[in-house]
Design a protein around this motif. Sequence first.
Motif, PDB file in Angstrom:
ATOM      1  N   MET A 404       0.908  -1.015  -0.044  1.00 34.85           N
ATOM      2  CA  MET A 404      -0.104  -0.060   0.195  1.00 34.85           C
ATOM      3  C   MET A 404       0.768   1.182   0.036  1.00 34.85           C
ATOM      4  N   VAL A 405       2.067   1.358   0.684  1.00 37.56           N
ATOM      5  CA  VAL A 405       2.793   2.480   0.870  1.00 37.56           C
ATOM      6  C   VAL A 405       3.568   2.627  -0.429  1.00 37.56           C
ATOM      7  N   LYS A 406       3.715   1.490  -1.143  1.00 40.77           N
ATOM      8  CA  LYS A 406       4.703   1.559  -2.592  1.00 40.77           C
ATOM      9  C   LYS A 406       3.577   2.342  -3.748  1.00 40.77           C
ATOM     10  N   ARG A 407       2.399   1.659  -3.483  1.00 39.91           N
ATOM     11  CA  ARG A 407       1.224   2.316  -4.397  1.00 39.91           C
ATOM     12  C   ARG A 407       0.957   3.771  -4.248  1.00 39.91           C
ATOM     13  N   LEU A 408       0.834   4.261  -2.958  1.00 34.63           N
ATOM     14  CA  LEU A 408       0.653   5.383  -2.510  1.00 34.63           C
ATOM     15  C   LEU A 408       1.790   6.439  -3.311  1.00 34.63           C
ATOM     16  N   ILE A 409       2.924   6.076  -2.889  1.00 33.23           N
ATOM     17  CA  ILE A 409       4.134   6.720  -3.407  1.00 33.23           C
ATOM     18  C   ILE A 409       4.240   6.765  -4.747  1.00 33.23           C
ATOM     19  N   ASP A 410       4.001   5.671  -5.690  1.00 31.86           N
ATOM     20  CA  ASP A 410       3.859   5.431  -7.017  1.00 31.86           C
ATOM     21  C   ASP A 410       2.846   6.415  -7.723  1.00 31.86           C
ATOM     22  N   HIS A 415       5.690  17.060  -8.174  1.00 34.32           N
ATOM     23  CA  HIS A 415       6.035  18.232  -7.500  1.00 34.32           C
ATOM     24  C   HIS A 415       5.965  18.286  -5.892  1.00 34.32           C
ATOM     25  N   ALA A 416       4.873  17.175  -5.362  1.00 37.57           N
ATOM     26  CA  ALA A 416       4.414  17.458  -3.992  1.00 37.57           C
ATOM     27  C   ALA A 416       4.506  15.996  -3.551  1.00 37.57           C
ATOM     28  N   PRO A 417       5.469  15.236  -3.471  1.00 35.52           N
ATOM     29  CA  PRO A 417       5.683  13.856  -2.761  1.00 35.52           C
ATOM     30  C   PRO A 417       5.224  13.847  -1.211  1.00 35.52           C
ATOM     31  N   LEU A 418       4.478  12.774  -1.003  1.00 39.70           N
ATOM     32  CA  LEU A 418       3.757  12.508   0.168  1.00 39.70           C
ATOM     33  C   LEU A 418       4.751  12.089   1.297  1.00 39.70           C
ATOM     34  N   ALA A 419       4.805  12.835   2.371  1.00 43.26           N
ATOM     35  CA  ALA A 419       5.575  12.736   3.636  1.00 43.26           C
ATOM     36  C   ALA A 419       5.141  11.463   4.349  1.00 43.26           C
ATOM     37  N   ASP A 420       6.033  11.194   5.030  1.00 45.44           N
ATOM     38  CA  ASP A 420       5.844   9.856   5.941  1.00 45.44           C
ATOM     39  C   ASP A 420       4.401   9.875   6.808  1.00 45.44           C
ATOM     40  N   ASP A 421       4.581  10.866   7.214  1.00 47.84           N
ATOM     41  CA  ASP A 421       3.148  10.979   8.259  1.00 47.84           C
ATOM     42  C   ASP A 421       1.994  11.154   7.580  1.00 47.84           C
ATOM     43  N   VAL A 422       1.886  11.862   6.261  1.00 51.98           N
ATOM     44  CA  VAL A 422       0.866  11.912   5.429  1.00 51.98           C
ATOM     45  C   VAL A 422       0.380  10.518   5.043  1.00 51.98           C
ATOM     46  N   ILE A 423       1.360   9.806   4.520  1.00 50.49           N
ATOM     47  CA  ILE A 423       0.851   8.394   4.187  1.00 50.49           C
ATOM     48  C   ILE A 423       0.521   7.572   5.243  1.00 50.49           C
ATOM     49  N   ALA A 424       0.949   7.692   6.610  1.00 47.38           N
ATOM     50  CA  ALA A 424       0.536   7.114   7.846  1.00 47.38           C
ATOM     51  C   ALA A 424      -1.170   7.531   7.892  1.00 47.38           C
ATOM     52  N   GLY A 425      -1.535   8.827   7.594  1.00 45.74           N
ATOM     53  CA  GLY A 425      -2.822   9.372   7.908  1.00 45.74           C
ATOM     54  C   GLY A 425      -3.689   8.547   6.578  1.00 45.74           C
ATOM     55  N   ARG A 436       4.478   6.550  11.814  1.00 51.68           N
ATOM     56  CA  ARG A 436       5.111   7.289  10.703  1.00 51.68           C
ATOM     57  C   ARG A 436       6.495   6.596  10.645  1.00 51.68           C
ATOM     58  N   ARG A 437       7.212   6.003  11.752  1.00 54.60           N
ATOM     59  CA  ARG A 437       8.315   5.532  11.579  1.00 54.60           C
ATOM     60  C   ARG A 437       8.406   4.203  10.890  1.00 54.60           C
ATOM     61  N   THR A 438       7.150   3.278  11.157  1.00 53.43           N
ATOM     62  CA  THR A 438       6.793   2.284  10.248  1.00 53.43           C
ATOM     63  C   THR A 438       6.888   2.428   8.721  1.00 53.43           C
ATOM     64  N   VAL A 439       6.118   3.587   8.469  1.00 52.06           N
ATOM     65  CA  VAL A 439       6.012   3.939   7.009  1.00 52.06           C
ATOM     66  C   VAL A 439       7.402   4.033   6.410  1.00 52.06           C
ATOM     67  N   ALA A 440       8.327   4.827   7.420  1.00 49.96           N
ATOM     68  CA  ALA A 440       9.524   5.250   6.940  1.00 49.96           C
ATOM     69  C   ALA A 440      10.511   3.880   6.734  1.00 49.96           C
ATOM     70  N   LYS A 441      10.174   2.762   7.881  1.00 50.98           N
ATOM     71  CA  LYS A 441      10.841   1.562   7.772  1.00 50.98           C
ATOM     72  C   LYS A 441      10.294   0.763   6.473  1.00 50.98           C
ATOM     73  N   TYR A 442       9.344   0.859   6.064  1.00 49.54           N
ATOM     74  CA  TYR A 442       8.718   0.102   4.820  1.00 49.54           C
ATOM     75  C   TYR A 442       9.418   0.760   3.606  1.00 49.54           C
ATOM     76  N   GLN A 453      13.783  14.408  -0.913  1.00 47.98           N
ATOM     77  CA  GLN A 453      14.612  13.603  -2.342  1.00 47.98           C
ATOM     78  C   GLN A 453      13.794  13.294  -3.330  1.00 47.98           C
ATOM     79  N   ARG A 454      12.503  12.961  -3.058  1.00 47.07           N
ATOM     80  CA  ARG A 454      11.659  12.434  -4.244  1.00 47.07           C
ATOM     81  C   ARG A 454      11.253  13.827  -4.905  1.00 47.07           C
ATOM     82  N   CYS A 455      11.166  14.776  -4.299  1.00 45.34           N
ATOM     83  CA  CYS A 455      10.323  16.090  -4.886  1.00 45.34           C
ATOM     84  C   CYS A 455      11.250  16.400  -5.998  1.00 45.34           C
TER      85      CYS A 455
END
Length: 461
Positions: A404-410, A415-425, A436-442, A453-455
């Motif tokens: 799910m995390v990979k799909r949201l990032i893809d 120009h506006a990548p999702l931060a880890d806390d936004v993905i968690a929300g 949020r740290r779990t999102v960062a780990k994945y 770095q993705r911006c």
Amino acid sequence: MKTSVRAQLTQGVNLTPQLLQSIRLLQLTAPQLELELRQALDRNPMLEPVDDDEAGEADAVDTATDAELEAAAWDELPDPVFLSGGGTGGADDDACARIAAGESTDWRVRLLQELSFEWGDGALRQAQWWLDHCDDHGLLEGDPGELAREGAAALTTTAAALEAARQRLLHGAWTGVAAASAAECLLAQLASHPADATRSLAERMVGEQIHALAAHDNAALAHALGADADAVAAATALVLSLRPSPVEPPAAEDDGHVIPDVSVRFLGGQWRVALNGRATPRIRIAAHCEQALAHAPGDQSVLRGLLDEARWLVRGIAMRNDTLLRTVQVLVERQRAFLERGEEAIAPLTLREVADAIGMHESTVSRITSGKYIQTPRGTFELKRLFAVRLEGAAVSGAAVKAMVKRLIDAEPGHAPLADDVIAGLLARRGVRIARRTVAKYRDQLSIPSARQRCKPALAA
């Protein structure tokens, strides 16, 4: 000193050559099994290959035979510890010596064989408990405290005794085995080095500043630990000389492609599992040799021994195939959603659940799935991929959340990548609550850089 005689009743498993051979065949991968069968054909005239092109695949329904049911008692062997020969037979009875020559491909079995020379039966059972809960790199797949409590109930011992056995493994010949994390594995290896200032600083780096150490940020390490640059460089060099995991992965021997052991297809409204008969040669008893031996005059004990050996091998292969099919059938049934919808639908599934479903031990399921591949409409991959750990506090698996995390990032705008806390929300809106740290780990496991770095700069109008 008073001498006394006491009668004691014990129960054990009698390891026959047939039983040991069945266990060994169970853990062989397809290339290893092919080599094993070709060698058997060369040395045993009672065997012959089956050259029938119509049997490219063997269906699960046609595989169960009376021979398999008759010899199914091999699964009564509860633990891999018995492979070492400990606790059975006489002191000079080496159980593994009765199997055809060859080293086990399972590092757990090899380690238990080494430990059997020094550890007692009870300690070996405790060691086997920890090894069965380690991943392929030798690190624990779970919390040590929780596993110790489960093991205490299963082995009728105490959690403290199990933890002592884990510490013995951790600091034993294979230093770092059964470590709860990579940091604990490194600390165990450091403990074997001479005590000096460099080792002490290296232990602090691993225990307190593992992230800065992984980033090779010597300046941050020196500032955080209050050490000079030269001392930090020496301690870093010491840590880099250690092994990242206690069990090194085997050297790659593949030729660029994988031959699946089983395949699964959707036919007639259901998923059907079949063996890949082309992965290994099929063998059978040579009927003309068997008939000639039945009417041969004189002493034919040598030839009859070869005939018995051939029967054991054919029966062992049938048992292996039946166990593999039944295991894969359960995996496919439990992971049907994954096969139909993809990675995000993979369900939590453990070795114990599959073992309970097929009525066998967890170690049997571990052996039969290690190194085996399945061909599916979603690609060919190792059977181990169909197991998934349940995410704590949720009804989904960690593998599904990672997808799910990979799909949201893809799908995010460049120009506006999702931060880890936004993905968690966003995941929380779907009922998946993770930190949020779990999102960062994945994200790190997927080799995806941070949002900054993705911006990508927006294109000018």
